[in-house]
Design a protein around this motif. Sequence first.
Motif, PDB file in Angstrom:
ATOM      1  N   HIS A 173       0.827  -1.209   0.000  1.00 20.75           N
ATOM      2  CA  HIS A 173       0.000   0.000   0.000  1.00 20.75           C
ATOM      3  C   HIS A 173       0.864   1.263   0.000  1.00 20.75           C
ATOM      4  O   HIS A 173       0.474   2.285  -0.571  1.00 20.75           O
ATOM      5  N   VAL A 213      -5.475 -12.060  -0.250  1.00 20.51           N
ATOM      6  CA  VAL A 213      -4.995 -10.677  -0.198  1.00 20.51           C
ATOM      7  C   VAL A 213      -3.926 -10.453  -1.267  1.00 20.51           C
ATOM      8  O   VAL A 213      -3.972  -9.479  -2.030  1.00 20.51           O
ATOM      9  N   HIS A 217      -3.896  -7.986  -4.479  1.00 23.99           N
ATOM     10  CA  HIS A 217      -2.792  -7.046  -4.734  1.00 23.99           C
ATOM     11  C   HIS A 217      -2.261  -7.239  -6.163  1.00 23.99           C
ATOM     12  O   HIS A 217      -1.992  -6.269  -6.873  1.00 23.99           O
ATOM     13  N   HIS A 239     -10.827  -4.609  -2.806  1.00 21.53           N
ATOM     14  CA  HIS A 239      -9.836  -5.056  -1.819  1.00 21.53           C
ATOM     15  C   HIS A 239     -10.059  -4.364  -0.472  1.00 21.53           C
ATOM     16  O   HIS A 239     -10.090  -5.017   0.580  1.00 21.53           O
TER      17      HIS A 239
HETATM   18 ZN   LIG Z   1      -3.828  -4.793   0.864  1.00 29.19          ZN
END
Ligand SMILES: [Zn+2]
Length: 267
Positions: A173, A213, A217, A239
Amino acid sequence: VAASAGRILGGVIEQFSDIGTEALRRGPKTAELVARQIVRDIVSRGLSAGDVLPSEATMLGSYRVGRASLREALRVLEINGFVTIKPGPGGGPVVSQPSSRNFGRMSALYFQFAGATFRELAQARLAMEPVLARLAAERRQVEAVSALKTLSDKVHAAGNGGGPYVESASLFHRLIAAASGNRILGLYTNATQDILEDRMAGTRHPPERRQGVHAEHDLIVEAIVNGDADVAEEHMRIHMTKFITYMERSFSHLLDEVVDGRWVAPN
Ligand SMILES: [Zn+2]
């Protein structure tokens, strides 16, 4: 002249609203003005972390203020992470690199004062992250894209690992924030992430969810690589929505808590 202009302007504004007129009459505090001048000088001289600022005597002369105001200005800058004050003889102010954590700790005071909760913080991330992913895809800057691909490769090489999961998920992130090229949105998002992550430590996704996850991504990275802004934005929204749904299901009591700056660890 400036003072009377200020009075006239203050009078005009007062007819419309009381807000801000008091601040207009008083003007900014000397220490705040000096803090701004010091930052301006750091930037204009191209100084960076580790560079020593002029001595107190020199600064008293160049900023033409009293010792108390100068020290207050330096203290403001120190709290916000722009300088560190080396104590003792030969010591003095040294330029440092402020981080999103400095910004986060300061922001957390505002959030705490307003009674804002971690849920609101998570919702703020839900609003910002898709925009960052969109900007990253529109910009498709070479270095930023290759950093995202490198992280993705590392995650695949490590398998569905436990230890490095938190670091890699968090770094993803931060790389998106950097890839967006918008330093303001990036700073806000990173600071929000700092506050949330430090509070939510220990609430990481269970191993069976981690692969999901990483897959999400990867979809975002792929869209950024392809320069597909709509897809990048949409996958990031999905997400982040999943993240909040997971938190609501398993840790809603944490989301109910009022934000507290003590959760943001020092740099
Ligand atoms: Zn994430």
